[in-house]
Each structure stands twice: as structure tokens, then as C-alpha cells.
Scaffold this active site. Sequence first.
Site, PDB file in Angstrom:
ATOM      1  N   ASN A   1       0.875  -1.178   0.000  1.00 27.39           N
ATOM      2  CA  ASN A   1       0.000   0.000   0.000  1.00 27.39           C
ATOM      3  C   ASN A   1       0.910   1.226   0.000  1.00 27.39           C
ATOM      4  O   ASN A   1       1.526   1.529   1.019  1.00 27.39           O
ATOM      5  CB  ASN A   1      -0.897  -0.048   1.251  1.00 27.39           C
TER       6      ASN A   1
ATOM      7  N   GLY B   1       3.288   2.169  10.859  1.00 28.66           N
ATOM      8  CA  GLY B   1       4.338   3.178  10.714  1.00 28.66           C
ATOM      9  C   GLY B   1       5.128   3.454  11.970  1.00 28.66           C
ATOM     10  O   GLY B   1       5.855   4.448  12.048  1.00 28.66           O
TER      11      GLY B   1
ATOM     12  N   SER C   1       3.852  -2.255  10.289  1.00 33.45           N
ATOM     13  CA  SER C   1       5.306  -2.392  10.485  1.00 33.45           C
ATOM     14  C   SER C   1       5.866  -3.744  10.059  1.00 33.45           C
ATOM     15  O   SER C   1       6.786  -4.265  10.692  1.00 33.45           O
ATOM     16  CB  SER C   1       5.686  -2.079  11.938  1.00 33.45           C
TER      17      SER C   1
ATOM     18  N   GLY D   1       3.006  -1.108   4.233  1.00 36.74           N
ATOM     19  CA  GLY D   1       3.084   0.311   3.891  1.00 36.74           C
ATOM     20  C   GLY D   1       4.506   0.710   3.549  1.00 36.74           C
ATOM     21  O   GLY D   1       5.000   0.453   2.446  1.00 36.74           O
TER      22      GLY D   1
HETATM   23  P1  13P Z   1       3.407   0.318   7.620  1.00 43.43           P
HETATM   24  O1  13P Z   1       3.845  -0.978   6.967  1.00 43.43           O
HETATM   25  O2  13P Z   1       4.131   1.506   7.104  1.00 43.43           O
HETATM   26  O3  13P Z   1       3.367   0.192   9.105  1.00 43.43           O
HETATM   27  O4  13P Z   1       1.861   0.555   7.156  1.00 43.43           O
HETATM   28  C1  13P Z   1       0.950  -0.469   7.299  1.00 43.43           C
HETATM   29  C2  13P Z   1      -0.294  -0.086   6.582  1.00 43.43           C
HETATM   30  O5  13P Z   1      -1.013   0.784   7.024  1.00 43.43           O
HETATM   31  C3  13P Z   1      -0.585  -0.777   5.315  1.00 43.43           C
HETATM   32  O6  13P Z   1      -1.888  -0.512   4.879  1.00 43.43           O
END
Ligand code: 13P
Length: 254
Positions: free
Chosen positions: A10, A171, A211, A232
Site C-alpha cells: 500500500n 508506521g 510495520s 506500507g
Molecule cells: P506500515 O507498513 O508503514 O506500518 O503501514 C501499514 C499499513 O497501514 C498498510 O496498509
Amino acid sequence: MAERPFIVGNWKMNGTRAMLSEARAIDRGAQRLMKVEVALAPPHTLIHAVHREAEQIGVGAQDCHAEPDGAHTGDVSATMVADAGAKFVILGHSERRQDHGETSKLVRSKAQAVFDAGLKVILCCGETEETRDAGKAEAFVTRQLRDSLPTEVEQVGERLSVAYEPIWAIGTGRTPTVEDVAAMHNAIRALLVELYGEEDGAEIRILYGGSVKPDNAAELLAADNVGGALVGGASLTAESFLGIVIAAAELQDR
Ligand code: 13P
């Protein structure tokens, strides 16, 4: 893990055409890792360009409107993202629920619209840290899903995926324990079986998100009822995203 794990990037509000080289590299990597289903959800502006580059990976959207067309300035419908090459839409992400006040009721009507347009859905759910600390995470998440999932869906087993993304893990570099992930995914599985029956309910893939990185992917993906990951930050470069795809492929070999 499911027969063929589903690893989805994403990109959120990241990426201009300069990032197409990463998408190309991800696609090339995915061609060597066919045991894993790999997909990217770039911003709307890049869906068509990524779709044109992609020989192996699936391409999807991060959101869409609940109506097929009409007077909704700035919005994009499921039909439109399908026309641009999207095969699925992520819905109900916590960033949309928070930033845009999206309710589970709205998420459900969007999901219906996406299914009606012939696309697949990745439906997100997840609790805040406060809710987890209060010991109410499973009750919250199953309620959120109950309210967000449409009930009458043809071939729901192959067209729906659920992504469990604890908000406090997005995140932040923090993740739940493998035991907590497994407990939540088992609770979600029980709900899906209740809503859609044994066969479809067992087939729906439940992704973990929050994460996920190359170095923690293997243990998270090996947890009970984890059928893939929604990634993400680590999906923004081919190097880190393919590290996660490789971890998923290696688990298939075990
Ligand atoms: P991160 O992998 O950056 O923590 O984000 C996860 C997310 O929200 C994917 O949709």
C-alpha cells in the site's frame, strides 16, 4: 499460511511517475517468486501506469466512492479504478476512517460497490492502543468487521480479503506479539465462518499489516491464520518489499 500467500504493498500518498522503476523491479522480482501472489496499490494517479508495467503483479486502488458515477467532485468510483486497471480496492483503512471520518456503514456500501463493479476487496480493521490496553481488541475488531462487511457476496471466498492492522503498529516499527496476531486472526476467522459459512469463511485470506519488514515478515506470516501481509513503508522500494515476498516464499518451502 494459506496455499498462496498474498503480499500487498500500500503506497498510500507516496509516488509519482519516478517510482515506476520500483514497480517494474517489484514485478520482475515477483516473476521469480510465483509461489506468492504479489500486488501493489499505488495512488490513483499511478494505477494505470503501474498496470501497464505489470506482467505479474496485481494492481489495486486504496479507496473509491460508493456510487458508480455522479456529482462527487474529486472522487473516483470503483468502475473508474477498474477502467484504469485495478483488480481490487483496499477499503476501511484506519487512515481513511480517521482522516475522512469513514464509518463502518460507509465502508460496507463501498465494499458492495466494489463487488458490484466486479473487483475484489481488501477490507481493513484494527484497534487503537487504548482499546488493546483495555483488553477489548478482539471485541472491537470483530464488531468493526461485522459492521463493515457486506453479507450477500457471490464467491466471497476468493473475492474478499481482510487485513488486520492494529493502528498503533502502523508506521511505528512496533508489532503485536505473534501470539496476539494469531489470537486476533483466529477470532476473525471464526467471524468469517459465521458470516459466510464453513467453505467461503475458511477460504478468505486474512492479512496482517503494521510495520511488516523483511526481518519480521517470516515470524508474522507463520502465525496461525495469517494468509499474507499488507505493507506500507516497506513496500516503497523493491529491495525491502521483495525481502518480504522472499520471506513468504521461503515459508512455502518449509
Ligand atoms: P506500515 O507498513 O508503514 O506500518 O503501514 C501499514 C499499513 O497501514 C498498510 O496498509
